[in-house]
Design a protein around this motif. Structure first.
Motif, PDB file in Angstrom:
ATOM      1  N   ILE A   1      33.055  20.079  75.628  1.00 37.50           N
ATOM      2  CA  ILE A   1      31.920  19.406  74.988  1.00 37.50           C
ATOM      3  C   ILE A   1      31.208  20.348  74.010  1.00 37.50           C
ATOM      4  O   ILE A   1      30.596  19.897  73.029  1.00 37.50           O
ATOM      5  N   VAL A   2      31.315  21.641  74.241  1.00 44.66           N
ATOM      6  CA  VAL A   2      30.639  22.601  73.364  1.00 44.66           C
ATOM      7  C   VAL A   2      31.335  22.718  72.010  1.00 44.66           C
ATOM      8  O   VAL A   2      30.820  23.396  71.102  1.00 44.66           O
ATOM      9  N   ASP A   3      32.484  22.069  71.849  1.00 40.26           N
ATOM     10  CA  ASP A   3      33.195  22.077  70.566  1.00 40.26           C
ATOM     11  C   ASP A   3      32.751  20.955  69.640  1.00 40.26           C
ATOM     12  O   ASP A   3      33.261  20.833  68.531  1.00 40.26           O
ATOM     13  N   LEU A   4      31.806  20.126  70.108  1.00 36.85           N
ATOM     14  CA  LEU A   4      31.309  19.010  69.282  1.00 36.85           C
ATOM     15  C   LEU A   4      30.267  19.550  68.302  1.00 36.85           C
ATOM     16  O   LEU A   4      29.066  19.354  68.465  1.00 36.85           O
ATOM     17  N   LYS A   5      30.732  20.207  67.273  1.00 36.15           N
ATOM     18  CA  LYS A   5      29.856  20.947  66.359  1.00 36.15           C
ATOM     19  C   LYS A   5      28.856  20.061  65.622  1.00 36.15           C
ATOM     20  O   LYS A   5      27.834  20.545  65.139  1.00 36.15           O
ATOM     21  N   SER A   6      29.145  18.759  65.507  1.00 37.38           N
ATOM     22  CA  SER A   6      28.251  17.856  64.778  1.00 37.38           C
ATOM     23  C   SER A   6      27.302  17.102  65.695  1.00 37.38           C
ATOM     24  O   SER A   6      26.481  16.308  65.226  1.00 37.38           O
ATOM     25  N   LEU A   7      27.393  17.334  67.011  1.00 38.22           N
ATOM     26  CA  LEU A   7      26.637  16.537  67.976  1.00 38.22           C
ATOM     27  C   LEU A   7      25.136  16.754  67.836  1.00 38.22           C
ATOM     28  O   LEU A   7      24.649  17.880  67.840  1.00 38.22           O
ATOM     29  N   MET A   8      24.403  15.639  67.704  1.00 43.75           N
ATOM     30  CA  MET A   8      22.948  15.686  67.610  1.00 43.75           C
ATOM     31  C   MET A   8      22.275  15.127  68.860  1.00 43.75           C
ATOM     32  O   MET A   8      21.235  15.622  69.278  1.00 43.75           O
ATOM     33  N   HIS A   9      22.859  14.074  69.433  1.00 42.71           N
ATOM     34  CA  HIS A   9      22.254  13.410  70.592  1.00 42.71           C
ATOM     35  C   HIS A   9      23.268  13.381  71.737  1.00 42.71           C
ATOM     36  O   HIS A   9      24.345  12.787  71.593  1.00 42.71           O
ATOM     37  N   LEU A  10      22.892  13.982  72.851  1.00 36.98           N
ATOM     38  CA  LEU A  10      23.719  13.994  74.054  1.00 36.98           C
ATOM     39  C   LEU A  10      22.931  13.345  75.178  1.00 36.98           C
ATOM     40  O   LEU A  10      21.895  13.866  75.604  1.00 36.98           O
ATOM     41  N   GLU A  11      23.410  12.192  75.648  1.00 37.32           N
ATOM     42  CA  GLU A  11      22.706  11.462  76.704  1.00 37.32           C
ATOM     43  C   GLU A  11      23.691  11.137  77.829  1.00 37.32           C
ATOM     44  O   GLU A  11      24.573  10.300  77.676  1.00 37.32           O
ATOM     45  N   LEU A  12      23.496  11.822  78.960  1.00 37.97           N
ATOM     46  CA  LEU A  12      24.375  11.670  80.124  1.00 37.97           C
ATOM     47  C   LEU A  12      23.579  11.273  81.369  1.00 37.97           C
ATOM     48  O   LEU A  12      24.107  11.306  82.476  1.00 37.97           O
ATOM     49  N   ALA A  13      22.342  10.859  81.201  1.00 39.66           N
ATOM     50  CA  ALA A  13      21.437  10.637  82.329  1.00 39.66           C
ATOM     51  C   ALA A  13      21.895   9.513  83.244  1.00 39.66           C
ATOM     52  O   ALA A  13      22.591   8.583  82.834  1.00 39.66           O
ATOM     53  N   ASN A  14      21.452   9.608  84.486  1.00 40.26           N
ATOM     54  CA  ASN A  14      21.662   8.570  85.494  1.00 40.26           C
ATOM     55  C   ASN A  14      23.140   8.266  85.716  1.00 40.26           C
ATOM     56  O   ASN A  14      23.599   7.136  85.567  1.00 40.26           O
ATOM     57  N   ASN A  15      23.874   9.313  86.073  1.00 40.27           N
ATOM     58  CA  ASN A  15      25.269   9.180  86.461  1.00 40.27           C
ATOM     59  C   ASN A  15      25.491   9.966  87.752  1.00 40.27           C
ATOM     60  O   ASN A  15      24.538  10.206  88.492  1.00 40.27           O
ATOM     61  N   LYS A  16      26.722  10.372  87.988  1.00 41.40           N
ATOM     62  CA  LYS A  16      27.046  11.136  89.188  1.00 41.40           C
ATOM     63  C   LYS A  16      27.731  12.453  88.820  1.00 41.40           C
ATOM     64  O   LYS A  16      28.598  12.941  89.541  1.00 41.40           O
ATOM     65  N   LEU A  17      27.319  13.003  87.692  1.00 38.60           N
ATOM     66  CA  LEU A  17      27.920  14.243  87.222  1.00 38.60           C
ATOM     67  C   LEU A  17      27.558  15.398  88.144  1.00 38.60           C
ATOM     68  O   LEU A  17      26.432  15.489  88.635  1.00 38.60           O
ATOM     69  N   CYS A  18      28.504  16.286  88.365  1.00 36.40           N
ATOM     70  CA  CYS A  18      28.277  17.428  89.248  1.00 36.40           C
ATOM     71  C   CYS A  18      28.706  18.704  88.524  1.00 36.40           C
ATOM     72  O   CYS A  18      29.058  18.686  87.346  1.00 36.40           O
ATOM     73  N   GLY A  19      28.670  19.808  89.238  1.00 32.00           N
ATOM     74  CA  GLY A  19      29.041  21.068  88.622  1.00 32.00           C
ATOM     75  C   GLY A  19      27.914  21.621  87.769  1.00 32.00           C
ATOM     76  O   GLY A  19      26.784  21.144  87.806  1.00 32.00           O
TER      77      GLY A  19
END
Length: 368
Positions: free
Chosen positions: A176-194
């Motif tokens: 995900i850190v290779d998304l050089k053009s990324l302005m908005h990252l929204e991952l809220a309200n899931n079951k992500l871990c790590g």
């Protein structure tokens, strides 16, 4: 030579057929959309009833084509909209089924929005990471499960990644850190871990990172301080540990920082509270300790400051009285002691803002 009426009619028909074919989408794009449609069920609005005829570039709800190539460029299907088709039925959308990998055949796709349909399930097709022109991927508000594709970092033009309010699990992909053009990252309200990738600071264009309400662990990466465009950071309601990186206080345009409901410890960085651009700061429900830094001043403009449910001690900083504005203050459920400063802004706060401390006193609590 005189042309007969039948000949003219035939010639005109052929001309219209050729013209229509030139301005129509390719059969391969149309077939991909119909395969996508076949995997979904939308019983109330009838939006897929518009997906008829040979030209998917004209009057197919939610579909936009490139005006020159006639290739499908945008799929924008929102379950909540002010579009007349929603107003006519008087309801929001509801759709079941899954996202078909057939969409990956639309290799000129720049926008893919399938948002707020409540019951679309299944996984994100891995092949979506192979769409070379994709700029917006918005799948918010469904029941999508599985992991974020590991190769998501291949989407070099992606500016928006929003998969919030789903059931996505697994770790945040390292790519995900290779998304050089990324302005908005929204991952809220899931079951992500790590853990949050330690080098997330490589996303130098990012202005908004919302990762709340997951099961993320580990510490807050100090590399976030490299995101000089970052205005909103929400890591609340996870399982993050360690101290708050003091480097966060140096992010120049950071205005909202929510770190509440984690397992953070240590002291509140002085530089964080002295950042006059910060207008919303929520550090509540952690295990923070030490004094509240006495670093407020005339440039301090706080819409909300919530430090409740921690292990803070000492007194309430008198410098808060010199702040330009403090709209909401909550320091309850700590170990604070001493007199509550008088005057603005303290004369506007209720007792609940100060309750359950060791020995705070003065208005609006009992006198000292």
């Amino acid at each position: 030579m005189r042309l007969t009426g039948d000949f003219l009619a035939t010639a005109l028909t052929l001309l219209l057929t050729v013209t229509s074919a030139v301005h129509a989408c390719p059969p391969s794009d149309r077939a991909a959309l119909l395969s996508f449609k076949a995997a979904l069920n939308e019983p109330h609005l009838g939006i897929f009833a518009t997906w008829s005829g040979t030209n998917c570039c004209t009057n197919w709800y939610g579909i936009t084509c490139d005006p020159e190539t006639k290739r499908v460029a945008d799929i924008i299907l929102r379950g909540e909209s002010e579009d007349p088709i929603f107003q006519k039925t008087g309801r929001t959308g509801h759709m079941t089924g899954s996202i078909s990998p057939s969409l990956c055949r639309l290799d000129r796709l720049t926008t893919l929005i399938i948002a707020d349909w409540k019951s679309i399930s299944g996984e994100i097709p891995t092949c979506i990471a192979s769409l070379p022109r994709l700029r917006i991927l918005d799948l918010v508000g469904n029941k999508i499960s599985g992991a974020i594709p590991a190769s998501i970092g291949n989407l070099s033009r992606l500016t928006v990644l929003n998969v919030a309010d789903n059931r996505i699990s697994g770790e945040i992909p390292a790519s995900i850190v290779d998304l050089k053009s990324l302005m908005h990252l929204e991952l809220a309200n899931n079951k992500l871990c790590g853990e949050i990738p330690f080098n997330i600071g490589k996303l130098s264009m990012m202005s908004r990172a919302l990762l709340s309400r997951n099961q993320l662990t580990g510490s807050i990466p100090s590399s976030l301080a490299n995101l000089h465009r970052l205005a909103d950071l929400d890591l609340s309601m996870n399982r993050l540990t360690g101290s708050i990186p003091f480097q966060l206080g140096s992010i120049p345009i950071l205005s909202t920082l929510n770190l509440d409901s984690n397992r953070l410890s240590g002291k509140i960085p002085t530089i964080l509270l002295s950042n006059t651009g910060l207008s919303i700061l929520n550090l509540s429900r952690n295990s923070l300790e030490g004094n509240i830094p006495n670093v407020f001043g005339p440039k301090t403009y706080l819409i909300a400051l919530d430090l409740s449910y921690n292990n803070l001690n000492g007194s309430i900083p008198k410098s808060l009285s010199s702040a330009k504005y403090v709209g909401h203050l909550d320091v309850s459920h700590n170990h604070l002691c001493g007199a509550i400063p008088k005057g603005t802004p303290f004369d506007r706060f209720e007792a609940s803002s100060f309750c359950d401390n060791d020995c705070l006193c003065g208005m609006p609590l009992p006198t000292c």
